[in-house]
Write a protein that holds these residues in place. Structure first.
Motif, PDB file in Angstrom:
ATOM      1  N   VAL A 161       4.076  10.177 -23.300  1.00 36.04           N
ATOM      2  CA  VAL A 161       4.180   8.710 -23.302  1.00 36.04           C
ATOM      3  C   VAL A 161       4.075   8.227 -21.856  1.00 36.04           C
ATOM      4  CG1 VAL A 161       5.691   6.747 -23.737  1.00 36.04           C
ATOM      5  CG2 VAL A 161       5.557   8.604 -25.394  1.00 36.04           C
ATOM      6  N   TYR A 162       3.200   7.227 -21.642  1.00 33.40           N
ATOM      7  CA  TYR A 162       2.985   6.703 -20.287  1.00 33.40           C
ATOM      8  C   TYR A 162       3.706   5.353 -20.169  1.00 33.40           C
ATOM      9  CZ  TYR A 162       0.464   4.489 -16.408  1.00 33.40           C
ATOM     10  OH  TYR A 162       0.129   3.829 -15.241  1.00 33.40           O
ATOM     11  N   GLN A 163       4.589   5.229 -19.192  1.00 34.66           N
ATOM     12  CA  GLN A 163       5.366   4.000 -19.072  1.00 34.66           C
ATOM     13  C   GLN A 163       5.097   3.253 -17.783  1.00 34.66           C
ATOM     14  OE1 GLN A 163       9.365   5.431 -19.958  1.00 34.66           O
ATOM     15  NE2 GLN A 163       9.040   4.514 -21.965  1.00 34.66           N
ATOM     16  N   GLY A 164       3.883   3.376 -17.268  1.00 36.45           N
ATOM     17  CA  GLY A 164       3.559   2.614 -16.065  1.00 36.45           C
ATOM     18  C   GLY A 164       3.913   3.387 -14.812  1.00 36.45           C
ATOM     19  N   PHE A 165       3.706   2.742 -13.678  1.00 38.60           N
ATOM     20  CA  PHE A 165       3.975   3.432 -12.422  1.00 38.60           C
ATOM     21  C   PHE A 165       4.874   2.595 -11.527  1.00 38.60           C
ATOM     22  CE2 PHE A 165       1.197   0.599 -10.217  1.00 38.60           C
ATOM     23  CZ  PHE A 165       0.162   0.347 -11.094  1.00 38.60           C
TER      24      PHE A 165
ATOM     25  N   GLU B  94       0.864  -1.188   0.000  1.00 45.51           N
ATOM     26  CA  GLU B  94       0.000   0.000   0.000  1.00 45.51           C
ATOM     27  C   GLU B  94       0.889   1.222   0.000  1.00 45.51           C
ATOM     28  OE1 GLU B  94      -3.364  -1.575  -0.551  1.00 45.51           O
ATOM     29  OE2 GLU B  94      -3.413   0.512   0.094  1.00 45.51           O
ATOM     30  N   GLY B  95       0.619   2.134  -0.874  1.00 43.46           N
ATOM     31  CA  GLY B  95       1.448   3.329  -0.879  1.00 43.46           C
ATOM     32  C   GLY B  95       1.176   4.122  -2.127  1.00 43.46           C
ATOM     33  N   GLU B  96       1.924   5.186  -2.274  1.00 41.54           N
ATOM     34  CA  GLU B  96       1.651   6.085  -3.399  1.00 41.54           C
ATOM     35  C   GLU B  96       2.251   5.538  -4.675  1.00 41.54           C
ATOM     36  OE1 GLU B  96       1.491  10.426  -1.380  1.00 41.54           O
ATOM     37  OE2 GLU B  96       3.438   9.445  -1.552  1.00 41.54           O
ATOM     38  N   LYS B  97       1.480   5.670  -5.746  1.00 34.48           N
ATOM     39  CA  LYS B  97       1.975   5.248  -7.053  1.00 34.48           C
ATOM     40  C   LYS B  97       2.646   6.428  -7.723  1.00 34.48           C
ATOM     41  CE  LYS B  97      -1.196   1.531  -7.886  1.00 34.48           C
ATOM     42  NZ  LYS B  97      -2.550   1.244  -7.745  1.00 34.48           N
ATOM     43  N   ARG B  98       3.879   6.233  -8.133  1.00 31.86           N
ATOM     44  CA  ARG B  98       4.585   7.317  -8.825  1.00 31.86           C
ATOM     45  C   ARG B  98       4.568   7.006 -10.312  1.00 31.86           C
ATOM     46  NH1 ARG B  98       8.046   5.790  -4.726  1.00 31.86           N
ATOM     47  NH2 ARG B  98       9.352   4.809  -6.291  1.00 31.86           N
ATOM     48  N   LEU B  99       4.066   7.983 -11.092  1.00 31.84           N
ATOM     49  CA  LEU B  99       3.892   7.750 -12.528  1.00 31.84           C
ATOM     50  C   LEU B  99       5.175   8.032 -13.282  1.00 31.84           C
ATOM     51  CD1 LEU B  99       0.530   9.629 -12.693  1.00 31.84           C
ATOM     52  CD2 LEU B  99       0.798   7.200 -13.125  1.00 31.84           C
ATOM     53  N   ASN B 100       5.453   7.150 -14.258  1.00 32.80           N
ATOM     54  CA  ASN B 100       6.589   7.379 -15.170  1.00 32.80           C
ATOM     55  C   ASN B 100       6.048   7.933 -16.463  1.00 32.80           C
ATOM     56  OD1 ASN B 100       8.674   6.337 -13.516  1.00 32.80           O
ATOM     57  ND2 ASN B 100       7.954   4.280 -13.972  1.00 32.80           N
TER      58      ASN B 100
ATOM     59  N   ILE C 129      -5.234   7.046 -12.426  1.00 31.59           N
ATOM     60  CA  ILE C 129      -4.604   5.884 -13.050  1.00 31.59           C
ATOM     61  C   ILE C 129      -5.678   4.822 -13.285  1.00 31.59           C
ATOM     62  CG2 ILE C 129      -2.802   4.141 -12.851  1.00 31.59           C
ATOM     63  CD1 ILE C 129      -1.537   5.800 -10.691  1.00 31.59           C
ATOM     64  N   TYR C 130      -5.720   4.269 -14.519  1.00 26.48           N
ATOM     65  CA  TYR C 130      -6.665   3.194 -14.830  1.00 26.48           C
ATOM     66  C   TYR C 130      -5.901   1.896 -15.051  1.00 26.48           C
ATOM     67  CZ  TYR C 130      -9.899   6.998 -15.769  1.00 26.48           C
ATOM     68  OH  TYR C 130     -10.670   8.118 -15.667  1.00 26.48           O
ATOM     69  N   GLU C 131      -6.396   0.834 -14.433  1.00 26.53           N
ATOM     70  CA  GLU C 131      -5.745  -0.452 -14.682  1.00 26.53           C
ATOM     71  C   GLU C 131      -6.105  -0.962 -16.070  1.00 26.53           C
ATOM     72  OE1 GLU C 131      -5.560  -2.883 -10.830  1.00 26.53           O
ATOM     73  OE2 GLU C 131      -5.940  -4.331 -12.441  1.00 26.53           O
ATOM     74  N   ASP C 132      -7.358  -0.705 -16.450  1.00 23.91           N
ATOM     75  CA  ASP C 132      -7.776  -1.124 -17.783  1.00 23.91           C
ATOM     76  C   ASP C 132      -8.834  -0.148 -18.267  1.00 23.91           C
ATOM     77  OD1 ASP C 132      -9.073  -4.211 -19.272  1.00 23.91           O
ATOM     78  OD2 ASP C 132      -8.325  -2.346 -20.121  1.00 23.91           O
ATOM     79  N   TYR C 133      -8.471   0.666 -19.225  1.00 28.35           N
ATOM     80  CA  TYR C 133      -9.403   1.681 -19.732  1.00 28.35           C
ATOM     81  C   TYR C 133     -10.045   1.154 -21.004  1.00 28.35           C
ATOM     82  CZ  TYR C 133     -11.267   6.305 -20.757  1.00 28.35           C
ATOM     83  OH  TYR C 133     -12.100   7.355 -21.000  1.00 28.35           O
ATOM     84  N   ALA C 134     -11.354   0.901 -20.930  1.00 25.85           N
ATOM     85  CA  ALA C 134     -12.128   0.461 -22.101  1.00 25.85           C
ATOM     86  C   ALA C 134     -11.485  -0.736 -22.801  1.00 25.85           C
ATOM     87  CB  ALA C 134     -12.279   1.629 -23.082  1.00 25.85           C
ATOM     88  N   GLY C 135     -10.901  -1.653 -22.039  1.00 29.67           N
ATOM     89  CA  GLY C 135     -10.342  -2.864 -22.631  1.00 29.67           C
ATOM     90  C   GLY C 135      -9.026  -2.649 -23.352  1.00 29.67           C
TER      91      GLY C 135
END
Lengths: 430, 415
Positions: free
Chosen positions: A344-348, A268-274, A303-309
């Motif tokens: 460009v989004y490279q995960g968190f 549990e903790g903060e997600k840091r975006l890349n 942050i979405y784990e799965d956006y519209a599939g």
């Protein structure tokens, strides 16, 4: 009493027992393959309803076949069988290897040829041959690979090494897991004992994880992960005794323990975006921010784990507009949205605990030595062949010689016959 | 289509032509036919090896692509070559089946050069083509490797397994041929009876046992086919009856033998018409059909076919030599597997189904060697153990990968 001892010994030295044990082992192994040996007892019993079947299941310890009492008996019988067979058979082979019959005996050799030649080429077989004269007859004896017959017993010895090493490893070894959060340390191992009992083992020193790095594929599955580990004395945290970056297939060894990178767990903790951001069509710069932190005039909000599939994505707010950037489609933002900035989004990154598998296998060297001995034994048993060559030379009245050649091999009779015939033709052309 | 897949298709084509030539060679006795056939097999084998090399690089590109997509970096220099070569082509079920057919052809080519025994080629190619056929119907998509498989141990471990199981299979083939050739020691009816008995057992397993009998339905990939179930029950019944009759009363047995064979072919046909085909089931059905058809031919034309078969002693020798190789190589598989597991996971033996399966195969061959060497069981008894060994390979290697047994750390092959 002596008869009882003799009978017991001959039972253990018999091949019939070996066959029975081998079949028993095969059945045991199949049984162990059917029931998942890693499941706990309750789950197994859910599938077994009748009380009689349950009793049988528990009696035979079918949830842990390979540590059950009857499997142990099978392995013990095999060990005794191997030892007894060697005691019964090896001495004769050894004595025969050390004291071979050196005189040619027509009746006892499978291959013999008689030749009349004008001269004898010496050496008859090889410079290393033995030769002596007796009653005006010259005898020659030559042996190749005289210890080859021991190969089988070398293989059996290897099996004993492996069995012995395994028993010690199971009983005295440590096999467990440690979950160390990034930036923290642990000195206790959650270990599993021989009968499946869980207990806590104190290493006596502290293992700390200074950093954990995870690289994932665009669908989120792990690509590679590694941990920076440091080992400290429990009383002195100022200087690490040893540090190493461990990866899967590349562990850390210390004081007989081996620490393997096995798994990881998100905390549990903060997600840091890349994110990589830059002017449209220009050079992108890498940033790591929390949601809500601004980069220039854009703010990542959700942050979405799965956006519209379409997979993992991040929502970006720019002024009054909002849009979504997808991890799986890095060119989408620059080529389709075509805004003032390319993103460009490279995960968190989130805080992780690294999953370290800890193992201490005392006498693992026994097992590995067993492996080496096994290969030596396999080579001896399959690639080597004990062969004996004999010659008997008598001078004839006409000045010529009578040369009798003989040979015997332990195995591969056809190949040996070819070899023998070659030697015969060598001598018959003279 | 990937270059590697195209190369595999070419090699499969070469094997089909070679198979045809070998079969033709049975009636047209020109050595030329056989030589051309063997050359085609060799060329096909080289093509297949080339295909595997290509697939290695193709997989490497997938790894590079995945790396770039997830990190945004381009790799260069040493790191580039490292990632490019870290994914050898034997990590999913498709690649494993291709590998098995490769091993089979390799072992066959060695046997052909050493012994030139007829019929072994026909069976070897049929089995290799079955493996390739199954592979072509499995997903061949290259996915990036899980971290644990990124190791160099995989090379010698998998190559040894491929050749070991191939040698074991050839030994089983040679042993089956031996049992048919050695008519003075083994009556044909007993061999046919055995094959029918084994077929009945396999059909029962394929029908998922008691559920088949209770519901009369055959299940394939979650879908149920009631009609096929009924036909399968009839087939099992005929197999059992013919097995018993062949054993006790050979003449009556022969008629039911062919009835059972026809019912098996009908089951296969009905499954394909129904559309819910499980390729693994079909592969097993196909192997049973090959064996049954071949033995059926021997029942119909005993003298002609026996005249074509190699000498019994030679077949016995071929089986023995192959099992020696298989035994030694399975030892290598076990040891390299243990060493790899020790360095990767910290435990050299975990009683995983796949590890245990390999050990069972090893013990079966140890049994073969012990009965032969110390009991003197050369000949029919030895041959039966070798044929049994083939089924142990199916269960202990393929079965484990397909999830017939419990899951373990080893179930990579399922992807």
């Amino acid at each position: 009493m002596h008869r009882l001892y003799a009978k017991t010994f001959s039972l253990f030295a018999s091949l019939k027992l070996t066959l029975v044990i081998m079949i028993g082992l095969a059945v045991a192994l199949f049984t162990g393959m059917f029931w998942d040996q890693t499941q706990n007892l309750e789950k197994h019993l859910e599938g077994v309803t009748s009380p009689a079947a349950r009793k049988l299941f528990l009696f035979l310890e079918l949830n842990d076949v390979f540590h059950s009492w009857w499997f142990g008996i099978l392995v013990l019988l095999l060990a005794l069988n191997l030892i007894a067979c060697s005691i019964a058979r090896l001495p004769k082979i050894w004595i025969d290897a050390r004291n071979p019959v050196k005189k040619l005996d027509n009746k006892k050799l499978p291959l013999t040829t008689m030749l009349q030649v004008s001269t004898i080429q010496m050496p008859v077989f090889s410079p290393k041959e033995e030769t002596w004269t007796e009653d005006n007859t010259r005898y020659v004896f030559f042996e190749k690979q005289k210890y080859a017959r021991c190969g089988v017993y070398v293989i059996h010895t290897a099996l004993l090494f492996i069995m012995f090493g395994s028993i010690i490893a199971t009983q005295a070894g440590i096999d467990g897991m440690m979950l160390i959060p990034e930036g923290s340390y642990e000195h206790l191992v959650n270990a599993k004992g021989p009968s499946g009992k869980l207990y806590s083992h104190d290493l006596g020193f502290a293992v700390s994880c200074t950093d954990f790095r995870l690289k994932t594929y665009t669908d989120g599955s792990p690509m590679a992960y590694e941990s920076d580990l440091a080992i400290f004395d429990k009383n002195d945290f100022s200087k690490p005794i040893i540090t190493k970056t461990i990866k899967v297939n590349d562990p850390l060894e210390y004081q007989g323990y081996t620490f393997y990178q096995a798994s990881y767990q998100a905390l549990e903790g903060e997600k840091r975006l890349n994110l990589k951001v830059g002017p449209h069509g220009g050079v992108l710069k890498a940033y790591q921010v929390l949601p809500g932190e601004k980069i220039g005039d854009i703010t990542p909000t959700e942050i979405y784990e799965d956006y519209a599939g379409l997979g993992s994505a991040v929502q970006i707010k720019q002024g009054d507009t909002q849009f979504v950037v997808f991890r799986k489609y890095p060119e989408f933002d620059s080529q389709v949205r075509r805004g003032s900035l390319d993103i460009v989004y490279q995960g968190f990154d989130e805080p992780y605990a690294t999953g370290i598998s800890v193992g201490k296998v005392p006498c693992i060297s026994f097992v590995f030595t067993g492996f080496v001995i096994m290969f030596v034994g396999l080579y001896m048993a399959f690639c080597m062949n004990q062969r004996r060559y004999y010659a008997k030379i008598t001078k004839l009245n006409n000045g010529h010689f009578e040369l009798i050649l003989g040979g015997i091999s332990h195995r591969y009779p056809q190949a040996f016959e070819q070899e023998f015939n070659q030697i015969v033709s060598q001598h018959s052309t003279l | 289509m990937l270059v590697s897949t195209q190369l595999y298709n070419i090699c499969a084509g070469a094997y089909v032509v070679a198979l045809f030539l070998y079969i033709l060679n049975l009636s047209i006795k020109k050595t030329r036919l056989r030589q051309i056939g063997t050359t085609l097999v060799a060329l096909g084998f080289l093509t297949q090896t080339l295909g595997m090399a290509f697939r290695w690089i193709e997989a490497g590109y997938v790894e590079l692509e995945a790396y770039t997509q997830s990190t945004g970096e381009q790799l260069e220099g040493v790191a580039y070559w490292q990632v490019l070569t870290q994914h050898p082509p034997w990590s999913n079920l498709y690649e494993i089946m291709v590998y098995m057919s490769w091993g089979l052809v390799l072992v066959f080519l060695v046997c052909e050069v050493k012994w030139r025994a007829r019929f072994i080629g026909i069976f070897a190619l049929l089995l290799a083509l079955t493996a390739l056929g199954v592979a072509s119907l499995t997903s061949g998509q290259i996915k990036p490797l899980v971290p644990a498989l990124k190791s160099w141990w995989i090379m010698i471990h998998v190559i040894s397994a491929s050749i070991a199981y191939a040698a074991g299979t050839i030994a089983a083939v040679a042993s089956l041929l031996y049992l048919l050739k050695a008519e003075d020691r083994v009556p044909l009816s007993k061999v046919a009876s055995g094959v029918m008995g084994v077929s009945a057992l396999i059909c029962l397993i394929l029908g998922r046992g008691m559920s088949l009998v209770m519901t009369q339905s055959y299940q394939s990939q979650g879908t149920v086919s009631p009609g096929v179930g009924w036909l399968l029950i009839i087939c099992i019944g005929l197999c059992l009856i013919s097995s018993v009759w062949l054993h006790n009363a050979p003449r009556r047995g022969s008629a039911t033998y062919f009835a059972a064979l026809l019912s098996l072919l009908a089951v296969m046909g009905l499954i394909m018409i129904n559309g819910h085909v499980n390729i693994w089931d079909m592969a097993l059905f196909a192997m049973m059909a090959f064996a049954q058809i071949f033995i059926g031919l021997v029942i119909l034309f005993p003298t002609q076919i026996r005249a074509l078969l190699p000498k019994a002693d030679q077949l016995d020798h071929i089986a023995y030599s192959n099992i020696l190789v298989a035994f030694a190589l399975v030892a290598v598989v076990l040891v390299t597997g243990a060493l790899w597991a020790h360095y990767a996971w910290g435990r050299y033996w975990g009683w995983d189904p796949k590890e245990t399966g390999a050990l069972v195969i090893w013990i079966t061959y140890a049994l073969y060697l012990h009965t032969r060497i110390t009991y003197g069981w050369t000949g029919p008894k030895s041959a039966v153990i070798a044929v049994f060994g083939f089924f142990v390979i199916l269960a202990g290697f393929l079965g484990v990968n397909l999830g017939w047994f419990a899951d373990g750390l080893h179930s990579y092959g399922r992807s």
